[in-house]
Design an enzyme around this catalytic site. Structure first.
Site, PDB file in Angstrom:
ATOM      1  N   LYS A  22      66.406  84.007  34.777  1.00  0.00           N
ATOM      2  CA  LYS A  22      65.816  83.240  35.878  1.00  0.00           C
ATOM      3  C   LYS A  22      66.487  83.574  37.198  1.00  0.00           C
ATOM      4  CE  LYS A  22      67.181  79.050  37.077  1.00  0.00           C
ATOM      5  NZ  LYS A  22      67.220  78.800  38.541  1.00  0.00           N
ATOM      6  N   ASN A  23      67.821  83.571  37.207  1.00  0.00           N
ATOM      7  CA  ASN A  23      68.551  83.746  38.455  1.00  0.00           C
ATOM      8  C   ASN A  23      68.341  85.124  39.056  1.00  0.00           C
ATOM      9  OD1 ASN A  23      69.554  81.165  38.341  1.00  0.00           O
ATOM     10  ND2 ASN A  23      71.536  81.741  37.507  1.00  0.00           N
ATOM     11  N   ARG A  96      65.864  75.796  45.876  1.00  0.00           N
ATOM     12  CA  ARG A  96      66.739  76.393  46.872  1.00  0.00           C
ATOM     13  C   ARG A  96      66.534  77.893  47.021  1.00  0.00           C
ATOM     14  NH1 ARG A  96      70.953  74.088  49.116  1.00  0.00           N
ATOM     15  NH2 ARG A  96      71.926  76.134  49.350  1.00  0.00           N
ATOM     16  N   CYS A 120      71.182  69.120  46.983  1.00  0.00           N
ATOM     17  CA  CYS A 120      71.277  69.520  45.583  1.00  0.00           C
ATOM     18  C   CYS A 120      72.179  68.558  44.847  1.00  0.00           C
ATOM     19  CB  CYS A 120      71.831  70.941  45.483  1.00  0.00           C
ATOM     20  SG  CYS A 120      71.976  71.525  43.791  1.00  0.00           S
ATOM     21  N   ARG A 125      76.173  73.137  48.776  1.00  0.00           N
ATOM     22  CA  ARG A 125      75.791  74.556  48.786  1.00  0.00           C
ATOM     23  C   ARG A 125      75.145  74.954  50.118  1.00  0.00           C
ATOM     24  NH1 ARG A 125      73.062  76.299  43.195  1.00  0.00           N
ATOM     25  NH2 ARG A 125      71.659  74.574  43.528  1.00  0.00           N
ATOM     26  N   PRO A 126      75.884  74.860  51.238  1.00  0.00           N
ATOM     27  CA  PRO A 126      75.310  75.166  52.548  1.00  0.00           C
ATOM     28  C   PRO A 126      74.911  76.627  52.659  1.00  0.00           C
ATOM     29  CG  PRO A 126      77.700  74.964  52.704  1.00  0.00           C
ATOM     30  CD  PRO A 126      77.321  74.523  51.314  1.00  0.00           C
ATOM     31  N   VAL A 127      74.018  76.903  53.605  1.00  0.00           N
ATOM     32  CA  VAL A 127      73.502  78.261  53.776  1.00  0.00           C
ATOM     33  C   VAL A 127      74.134  78.944  54.991  1.00  0.00           C
ATOM     34  CG1 VAL A 127      71.325  77.779  52.612  1.00  0.00           C
ATOM     35  CG2 VAL A 127      71.525  77.390  55.085  1.00  0.00           C
ATOM     36  N   ASP A 128      75.250  78.434  55.463  1.00  0.00           N
ATOM     37  CA  ASP A 128      75.906  79.010  56.640  1.00  0.00           C
ATOM     38  C   ASP A 128      76.171  80.505  56.456  1.00  0.00           C
ATOM     39  OD1 ASP A 128      76.117  76.235  56.702  1.00  0.00           O
ATOM     40  OD2 ASP A 128      77.955  76.270  57.885  1.00  0.00           O
ATOM     41  N   LEU A 129      76.669  80.895  55.264  1.00  0.00           N
ATOM     42  CA  LEU A 129      76.986  82.307  55.047  1.00  0.00           C
ATOM     43  C   LEU A 129      75.746  83.179  55.141  1.00  0.00           C
ATOM     44  CD1 LEU A 129      79.603  82.266  52.122  1.00  0.00           C
ATOM     45  CD2 LEU A 129      79.995  82.212  54.584  1.00  0.00           C
ATOM     46  N   ASP A 310      77.510  77.804  35.308  1.00  0.00           N
ATOM     47  CA  ASP A 310      76.247  77.414  34.682  1.00  0.00           C
ATOM     48  C   ASP A 310      76.369  77.226  33.170  1.00  0.00           C
ATOM     49  OD1 ASP A 310      74.890  77.303  37.038  1.00  0.00           O
ATOM     50  OD2 ASP A 310      73.768  79.158  36.770  1.00  0.00           O
ATOM     51  N   ILE A 332      83.700  75.825  41.184  1.00  0.00           N
ATOM     52  CA  ILE A 332      82.607  76.414  41.951  1.00  0.00           C
ATOM     53  C   ILE A 332      81.815  75.359  42.727  1.00  0.00           C
ATOM     54  CG2 ILE A 332      80.581  77.901  41.864  1.00  0.00           C
ATOM     55  CD1 ILE A 332      83.156  79.268  40.951  1.00  0.00           C
ATOM     56  N   ARG A 402      62.601  74.356  34.418  1.00  0.00           N
ATOM     57  CA  ARG A 402      62.920  75.260  35.523  1.00  0.00           C
ATOM     58  C   ARG A 402      63.632  76.521  35.036  1.00  0.00           C
ATOM     59  NH1 ARG A 402      66.832  73.212  38.966  1.00  0.00           N
ATOM     60  NH2 ARG A 402      66.474  75.188  40.041  1.00  0.00           N
TER      61      ARG A 402
END
Length: 427
Positions: A22-23, A96, A120, A125-129, A310, A332, A402
């Protein structure tokens, strides 16, 4: 809302085929936006997440065709032109990973408007990067009313990007954007997961020039365009690890097929330490436990090749029946012990303090009603139910759909007493 009902106590015997990851699949699907030619993905999992992303890509201009043949499930994605570079909140908030259409849209069209992803349950899990990497590549980023407005009218330019910490999502997103950038991009402190290698292999098959994927330094020489390709999705190491632990928990002997054992090497080592017999093959792996009591094993989650976050919830379930006390450290994601109270409802003895959980093995688990809180937590409750006395009912199983394809069928084929309860059967 569907539930899954399990009557515990049955050992597992047989084979379980492992689906495509999936990932990886959802990032490979996003890669189809980078070319006006068809991308054929084989070994494609059929999941709620892949179906949802397919609907989003269709809105952007992608023709999505699913089929099943003798070689298994495949999906062909063809985006002759981008008809819209807008991904609304209603589309992005549900998953996400759909935020990763931003990079390909900028790379191909020079502009995009994409909603920031929602919250989440297992951490912020910010998207700054992601955004800083796109800015380093020359994109102008503006945040307004929950949307990312991105512009790169003259195209993206290669850059040196060094992440302050390892991020799988940011590494993948940067790859998806920079393959069409002018010049060379160097990504330092890159994630090394097999899914990163899989994405790079697919992009290279499409004509990209990516080297070093799977190591902390990735170098990309930009190309003017990408062409169509055929690519097989890498086997799902999280699904494989989950069924390995299901076999270890329920007992019996199960062979996983279509798997790459080296992708879950640290898990298999931990399972052997716990007393499960593991036989690694070429494309297969056999797990066997004859009923002997498990031994407690400590672990700490870490970026690949460390123990996958996971798989942490599933390993915690396994340790509930081990002899002694195990200490599980989550490094993590914050808030990723929400399955612990639900396992306790089955009789587990777990104490959580910050990023550490102490699991004291008990003599047995008892079936109960439990609630899934996220994808991996939900499946940990299923495998615990396989070993619990009596009946366990897992609620909110849309989380499972999912990321796990035909879970009930795969476990039932090995003797598990498990079934799905639809709305009209509940209660």
């Amino acid at each position: 809302m569907d539930q899954i009902a399990i009557t515990g106590g049955a050992q597992l015997e047989g084979e379980i085929p492992i689906s495509g990851a999936k990932n990886s699949a959802i990032k490979l699907m996003a890669a189809s936006l980078l070319s006006d030619e068809p991308l054929r993905l084989t070994n494609m999992p059929r999941l709620a997440d892949t179906r949802f992303l397919g609907r989003l890509l269709h809105r952007l201009g992608t023709e999505v065709t699913e089929s099943q043949n003798g070689a298994g499930p495949e999906t062909v994605l063809h985006t002759p032109e981008i008809v819209s570079a807008f991904a609304s909140y209603d589309l992005v908030r549900k998953m996400r990973a759909s935020f990763n259409v931003l990079g390909p849209l900028i790379a191909r069209t020079g502009h995009a408007k994409v909603s920031l992803p929602g919250g989440c349950s297992i951490g912020a899990r910010p998207v700054d990067l992601h955004l800083k990497a796109l800015e380093a590549l020359g994109a102008s980023i503006d945040l307004h009313e929950g949307y990312v407005y991105a512009q790169a009218p003259r195209g993206l330019k290669g850059a040196e990007i060094s992440f302050p910490f390892v991020s799988v999502g940011a590494t993948e997103h940067t790859l998806l954007a920079c393959v069409l950038a002018e010049g060379e991009t160097v990504i330092s402190n890159a994630a090394c997961e097999p899914e990163i290698e899989d994405l790079a292999d697919c992009l290279n098959a499409m004509g990209a020039k990516v080297c070093g994927a799977g190591t902390p330094t990735i170098r990309v020489t930009g190309v003017a365009h990408l062409h169509g390709a055929t690519h097989a999705v890498v086997p799902d190491r999280i699904e494989a690890g989950t069924y390995a632990m299901a076999a270890g928990m329920a007992g019996g002997e199960v062979t996983l097929t279509g798997v790459r054992p080296h992708h879950i090497a640290i898990l298999l080592d931990k399972m052997e330490e716990a007393g499960v017999q593991v036989t690694r093959g070429n494309g297969s792996c056999t797990l066997k436990r004859n009923g002997a009591r498990l031994r407690a094993v400590d672990l700490s989650t870490d970026p690949y090749p460390g123990f996958a976050t996971d798989l942490q919830a599933q390993f915690m379930a396994l340790m509930t029946l081990a002899d002694g006390e195990s200490v599980i450290r989550e490094t993590i994601f914050e808030n990723r012990f929400m399955h612990a109270p639900e396992l306790s409802r089955l009789g587990a003895d777990i104490t959580v303090s910050g990023g550490e959980a102490r699991v004291r093995g008990v003599g047995g688990l008892e079936g109960a009603q439990v609630m899934a809180t996220d994808l991996r937590a939900s499946v940990s409750l299923v495998i615990a139910g396989l070993a619990a006395r009596g009946d366990t009912v897992v609620n909110r199983v849309y989380h499972l759909d999912r990321g796990f394809e035909r879970l009930e069928a795969k476990l039932s084929a090995c003797g598990a007493r498990i079934r799905r309860l639809s709305d009209d059967e509940e209660g």
